[in-house]
Write a protein that holds these residues in place. Sequence first.
Motif, PDB file in Angstrom:
ATOM      1  N   ARG A  81      17.403  64.675 -23.108  1.00  0.00           N
ATOM      2  CA  ARG A  81      16.382  65.637 -22.704  1.00  0.00           C
ATOM      3  C   ARG A  81      14.982  65.074 -22.970  1.00  0.00           C
ATOM      4  O   ARG A  81      14.684  64.638 -24.089  1.00  0.00           O
ATOM      5  CB  ARG A  81      16.574  66.936 -23.466  1.00  0.00           C
ATOM      6  CG  ARG A  81      15.636  68.002 -23.003  1.00  0.00           C
ATOM      7  CD  ARG A  81      15.887  69.297 -23.705  1.00  0.00           C
ATOM      8  NE  ARG A  81      14.929  70.250 -23.183  1.00  0.00           N
ATOM      9  CZ  ARG A  81      15.066  71.535 -23.252  1.00  0.00           C
ATOM     10  NH1 ARG A  81      16.131  72.050 -23.840  1.00  0.00           N
ATOM     11  NH2 ARG A  81      14.162  72.334 -22.758  1.00  0.00           N
ATOM     12  N   ASP A  83      11.163  64.990 -23.994  1.00  0.00           N
ATOM     13  CA  ASP A  83      10.438  65.804 -24.964  1.00  0.00           C
ATOM     14  C   ASP A  83       9.166  66.367 -24.319  1.00  0.00           C
ATOM     15  O   ASP A  83       8.870  66.114 -23.152  1.00  0.00           O
ATOM     16  CB  ASP A  83      10.155  65.021 -26.241  1.00  0.00           C
ATOM     17  CG  ASP A  83       9.242  63.820 -26.047  1.00  0.00           C
ATOM     18  OD1 ASP A  83       8.444  63.807 -25.085  1.00  0.00           O
ATOM     19  OD2 ASP A  83       9.323  62.895 -26.869  1.00  0.00           O
ATOM     20  N   ARG A  84       8.408  67.118 -25.101  1.00  0.00           N
ATOM     21  CA  ARG A  84       7.228  67.776 -24.546  1.00  0.00           C
ATOM     22  C   ARG A  84       6.181  66.773 -24.080  1.00  0.00           C
ATOM     23  O   ARG A  84       5.424  67.038 -23.143  1.00  0.00           O
ATOM     24  CB  ARG A  84       6.633  68.747 -25.557  1.00  0.00           C
ATOM     25  CG  ARG A  84       6.095  68.067 -26.789  1.00  0.00           C
ATOM     26  CD  ARG A  84       5.558  69.047 -27.778  1.00  0.00           C
ATOM     27  NE  ARG A  84       5.200  68.323 -28.997  1.00  0.00           N
ATOM     28  CZ  ARG A  84       4.687  68.864 -30.042  1.00  0.00           C
ATOM     29  NH1 ARG A  84       4.474  70.157 -30.052  1.00  0.00           N
ATOM     30  NH2 ARG A  84       4.389  68.144 -31.097  1.00  0.00           N
ATOM     31  N   TRP A  85       6.124  65.617 -24.705  1.00  0.00           N
ATOM     32  CA  TRP A  85       5.162  64.598 -24.296  1.00  0.00           C
ATOM     33  C   TRP A  85       5.568  63.971 -22.971  1.00  0.00           C
ATOM     34  O   TRP A  85       4.701  63.649 -22.142  1.00  0.00           O
ATOM     35  CB  TRP A  85       4.993  63.550 -25.390  1.00  0.00           C
ATOM     36  CG  TRP A  85       4.500  64.198 -26.654  1.00  0.00           C
ATOM     37  CD1 TRP A  85       5.200  64.359 -27.823  1.00  0.00           C
ATOM     38  CD2 TRP A  85       3.235  64.823 -26.868  1.00  0.00           C
ATOM     39  NE1 TRP A  85       4.447  65.029 -28.741  1.00  0.00           N
ATOM     40  CE2 TRP A  85       3.219  65.341 -28.196  1.00  0.00           C
ATOM     41  CE3 TRP A  85       2.104  65.007 -26.076  1.00  0.00           C
ATOM     42  CZ2 TRP A  85       2.128  66.002 -28.718  1.00  0.00           C
ATOM     43  CZ3 TRP A  85       1.016  65.669 -26.621  1.00  0.00           C
ATOM     44  CH2 TRP A  85       1.036  66.158 -27.911  1.00  0.00           C
ATOM     45  N   ASP A  86       6.872  63.792 -22.781  1.00  0.00           N
ATOM     46  CA  ASP A  86       7.355  63.332 -21.475  1.00  0.00           C
ATOM     47  C   ASP A  86       6.958  64.326 -20.388  1.00  0.00           C
ATOM     48  O   ASP A  86       6.489  63.942 -19.311  1.00  0.00           O
ATOM     49  CB  ASP A  86       8.883  63.201 -21.481  1.00  0.00           C
ATOM     50  CG  ASP A  86       9.400  62.113 -22.391  1.00  0.00           C
ATOM     51  OD1 ASP A  86       8.710  61.080 -22.554  1.00  0.00           O
ATOM     52  OD2 ASP A  86      10.510  62.288 -22.943  1.00  0.00           O
ATOM     53  N   MET A  87       7.168  65.612 -20.682  1.00  0.00           N
ATOM     54  CA  MET A  87       6.880  66.660 -19.704  1.00  0.00           C
ATOM     55  C   MET A  87       5.375  66.740 -19.420  1.00  0.00           C
ATOM     56  O   MET A  87       4.965  66.900 -18.264  1.00  0.00           O
ATOM     57  CB  MET A  87       7.410  68.009 -20.192  1.00  0.00           C
ATOM     58  CG  MET A  87       8.913  68.008 -20.441  1.00  0.00           C
ATOM     59  SD  MET A  87       9.865  67.498 -19.000  1.00  0.00           S
ATOM     60  CE  MET A  87       9.797  68.998 -18.065  1.00  0.00           C
ATOM     61  N   LEU A  88       4.557  66.613 -20.447  1.00  0.00           N
ATOM     62  CA  LEU A  88       3.111  66.622 -20.255  1.00  0.00           C
ATOM     63  C   LEU A  88       2.690  65.429 -19.392  1.00  0.00           C
ATOM     64  O   LEU A  88       1.894  65.564 -18.458  1.00  0.00           O
ATOM     65  CB  LEU A  88       2.378  66.600 -21.600  1.00  0.00           C
ATOM     66  CG  LEU A  88       0.849  66.530 -21.517  1.00  0.00           C
ATOM     67  CD1 LEU A  88       0.293  67.747 -20.799  1.00  0.00           C
ATOM     68  CD2 LEU A  88       0.257  66.377 -22.910  1.00  0.00           C
TER      69      LEU A  88
END
Length: 107
Positions: A81, A83-88
Motif C-alpha cells: 500500500r 503511504d501518504r507521501w506517495d499519495m501526495l
Amino acid sequence: MNYLVFAAAALAEIAGCFAFWAWWRLDRSPLWLAPGLLSLAAFAWLLALTDAEAAGRAYAAYGGIYIAASLAWLWLAEGMRPDRWDMLGAAVCLAGASVILFVPRPA
C-alpha cells in the motif's frame, strides 16, 4: 479522452516492464518476455493516440499519470500500500499533468 488514453498507456507500459522485471529479477520464464513486448508496443500505440499537439507535451503530461498508475500497480499487483507521501506526490503529479494538458494556449 486524454486521461483514459494515458491510463491505458500506463497500464500497458507498467505491465510490459513488469514482464521484464519478472523474468530478470524474479526468475520467471523467458516466455514472460513475449507478452511484455506486446504490451510495450501497445503502450507506444496508445500514447500516439492522444490529442496533444506535440509529442513532448504528451510525454510530459503522461508522466504524471504514469506515476499515479505506478503507485496503483504497487498496491494492486504487488500488495504494498502506498503511504501518504506517495499519495501526495501522485496528487501533485496529476495536478501538473492537468496543467500541461488543459491550460489555454495561444493558437
